[in-house]
Write a protein that holds these residues in place. Structure first.
Motif, PDB file in Angstrom:
ATOM      1  N   CYS A 279     -19.539  24.605 -12.183  1.00 49.74           N
ATOM      2  CA  CYS A 279     -18.513  24.429 -11.156  1.00 49.74           C
ATOM      3  C   CYS A 279     -17.346  25.363 -11.444  1.00 49.74           C
ATOM      4  O   CYS A 279     -16.787  25.348 -12.552  1.00 49.74           O
ATOM      5  CB  CYS A 279     -18.030  22.982 -11.112  1.00 49.74           C
ATOM      6  SG  CYS A 279     -16.990  22.608  -9.677  1.00 49.74           S
ATOM      7  N   ARG A 281     -13.713  26.361  -9.752  1.00 47.51           N
ATOM      8  CA  ARG A 281     -12.705  26.013  -8.763  1.00 47.51           C
ATOM      9  C   ARG A 281     -11.829  27.225  -8.493  1.00 47.51           C
ATOM     10  O   ARG A 281     -11.334  27.868  -9.410  1.00 47.51           O
ATOM     11  CB  ARG A 281     -11.884  24.826  -9.254  1.00 47.51           C
ATOM     12  CG  ARG A 281     -12.730  23.566  -9.450  1.00 47.51           C
ATOM     13  CD  ARG A 281     -11.981  22.462 -10.174  1.00 47.51           C
ATOM     14  NE  ARG A 281     -10.850  21.967  -9.413  1.00 47.51           N
ATOM     15  CZ  ARG A 281      -9.578  22.112  -9.780  1.00 47.51           C
ATOM     16  NH1 ARG A 281      -9.278  22.746 -10.902  1.00 47.51           N
ATOM     17  NH2 ARG A 281      -8.613  21.621  -9.042  1.00 47.51           N
ATOM     18  N   THR A 311     -23.175  24.538  -4.151  1.00 48.07           N
ATOM     19  CA  THR A 311     -22.334  23.666  -4.974  1.00 48.07           C
ATOM     20  C   THR A 311     -23.198  22.534  -5.509  1.00 48.07           C
ATOM     21  O   THR A 311     -24.033  21.974  -4.780  1.00 48.07           O
ATOM     22  CB  THR A 311     -21.169  23.072  -4.162  1.00 48.07           C
ATOM     23  OG1 THR A 311     -21.688  22.412  -3.007  1.00 48.07           O
ATOM     24  CG2 THR A 311     -20.197  24.161  -3.747  1.00 48.07           C
ATOM     25  N   CYS A 315     -19.240  18.845  -7.831  1.00 50.80           N
ATOM     26  CA  CYS A 315     -18.408  20.053  -7.829  1.00 50.80           C
ATOM     27  C   CYS A 315     -17.605  20.050  -6.532  1.00 50.80           C
ATOM     28  O   CYS A 315     -18.097  20.466  -5.475  1.00 50.80           O
ATOM     29  CB  CYS A 315     -19.279  21.300  -7.942  1.00 50.80           C
ATOM     30  SG  CYS A 315     -18.342  22.850  -8.081  1.00 50.80           S
ATOM     31  N   ALA A 376     -14.417  24.865  -4.428  1.00 55.01           N
ATOM     32  CA  ALA A 376     -15.273  25.004  -5.603  1.00 55.01           C
ATOM     33  C   ALA A 376     -16.655  25.509  -5.199  1.00 55.01           C
ATOM     34  O   ALA A 376     -17.161  25.190  -4.115  1.00 55.01           O
ATOM     35  CB  ALA A 376     -15.399  23.673  -6.327  1.00 55.01           C
ATOM     36  N   SER A 378     -20.684  26.479  -7.225  1.00 54.82           N
ATOM     37  CA  SER A 378     -21.451  26.301  -8.461  1.00 54.82           C
ATOM     38  C   SER A 378     -22.257  27.542  -8.839  1.00 54.82           C
ATOM     39  O   SER A 378     -22.308  27.926  -9.994  1.00 54.82           O
ATOM     40  CB  SER A 378     -22.403  25.111  -8.331  1.00 54.82           C
ATOM     41  OG  SER A 378     -21.686  23.898  -8.233  1.00 54.82           O
TER      42      SER A 378
END
Length: 383
Positions: A279, A281, A311, A315, A376, A378
């Motif tokens: 994750c 951000r 994601t 996350c 966010a 991933s």
């Protein structure tokens, strides 16, 4: 074409590295090979110009009828390694053309514990040097790795084939007739080397032995080198395809335009997006509406079909969309591909990927709207 005996070119000073100090013996690299059925053979260990892989050059008839996925070899120092699979030139039209139609040659990539620092020998002289070397009447040696103590003996050229192979095949026999006893079965794969200022260089590889006349048929190493170029390229492409199928296309983070949050680091974020389940951000820097990530692929072999951003569960807050642009290299104008959805865990099987359909090395810029806050992601994946 038969040569007049008075004009025979002596191929004698095959200086084998066993007789030299460790610093200089790395030039000559004959090896003993154990086939999958336990038979002994010979070959040449060398380092590829591309990458860091070592390879073996061997006569292909040694492995005929065998499932030669893995073979064992031992170098002059007694150090062993694994190689395979065996790749015959007969299966590659460009490699076969390079040998003039000679099929009795194969290569095998070394698979464990070796790099080009361990196999610094190459594949001999360039094509234009061969005529000059023959005219200078060099002395060459054959090294028989299957003899009790890596036996050396001098040979001379008896004839050169001047047909469609353009002299790539030569015949040699011993300078000393008494050494004719050394010309026997098992010598295939032994290498005749020539002494140059850079050390012992491979000149020709033994393919077949006429024990009755004490003559061997050998293939020049310029043909071997040219054949290997095609074999290696095909191998690298196939290896790349398999790696992409398993892990996606490799890429590097070239540039980011992202506001770094207190609990985020650039290196950590860059590593996260290349693996599933992480994750990262993101926030847009001051005055911008998007957090921008520029990535670039690393191989000329790429056929890039799609790019997807996902994601993982937990996350949050998940990005919803990103705008995708592409260009060949730095300095080129960006081409807009379109808006693409970010896949959430519930959508990953239903949402189509962002279609790319490009080839070769490329740069991609992902512009992720943040809405003035934090979003966010991933994983960024290219296939």
């Amino acid at each position: 074409m038969k040569l007049n005996p008075r004009t025979f070119v002596t191929l004698s000073a095959f200086c084998f590295s066993i007789l030299m100090a460790p610093v200089t013996i790395a030039i000559a690299a004959p090896v003993k090979i154990t086939t999958p059925t336990g038979e002994l053979a010979q070959g040449w260990l060398f380092g590829a110009r591309h990458g860091s892989r070592c390879w073996l050059a061997v006569p292909s008839h040694v492995f005929r009828g065998m499932n030669a996925i893995s073979i064992l070899f031992t170098d002059r120092r007694g150090i062993s390694g694994d190689a395979g699979p065996v790749l015959p030139v007969s299966a590659n039209s460009d490699a076969l053309a390079a040998t003039g139609g000679e099929t009795d040659l194969a290569f095998a990539p070394v698979s464990t514990g070796w790099s080009t620092s361990s196999c610094v020998s190459g594949l001999g002289l360039n094509t234009f040097s061969y005529a000059a070397v023959l005219q200078s009447a060099p002395t060459l040696k054959i090294t028989d790795m299957l003899a009790a103590s890596a036996r050396l003996f001098d040979v001379e050229v008896t004839h050169v084939t001047l047909d469609r192979t353009s002299g790539r095949l030569i015949g040699v026999w011993p300078v000393d007739p008494v050494k004719g006893q050394y010309m026997k079965a098992g010598l295939s794969g032994a290498v005749a080397t020539v002494r140059r200022s850079t050390g012992a260089q491979p000149f020709a590889m033994v393919l077949a032995v006429d024990t009755r006349r004490s003559i061997v048929r050998a293939l020049r190493f310029d043909a071997i080198r040219n054949a290997f170029s095609s074999i290696e390229r095909s191998w690298r492409q196939n290896e790349h395809v398999a790696r992409v199928a398993a892990h996606g296309i490799d890429y590097e983070i070239a540039h980011i335009k992202v506001l770094m949050l207190p609990d985020e680091q650039r290196d950590a974020g860059s590593a996260v997006v290349k693996q599933p389940g992480g994750c990262w951000r993101l926030a847009a820097p001051g005055g911008s509406q998007t957090a921008d990530i520029t990535i670039e692929t690393t191989s000329d072999f790429e056929r890039i079909m799609e790019l997807r951003v996902t994601t993982a569960p937990g996350c949050e807050p998940s990005a919803d969309i990103f705008y995708l642009e592409e260009r060949p290299t730095d300095g080129d104008q960006w081409t807009y591909i379109g808006p693409c959805r970010v896949r959430t865990p519930m959508e990953q099987d239903d949402l189509p990927a962002c279609t790319i359909n490009r080839s070769g090395k490329r740069q991609f810029r992902l512009r992720i709207p943040t809405g003035g806050g934090v979003v966010a992601i991933s994983q960024i994946e290219i296939r």
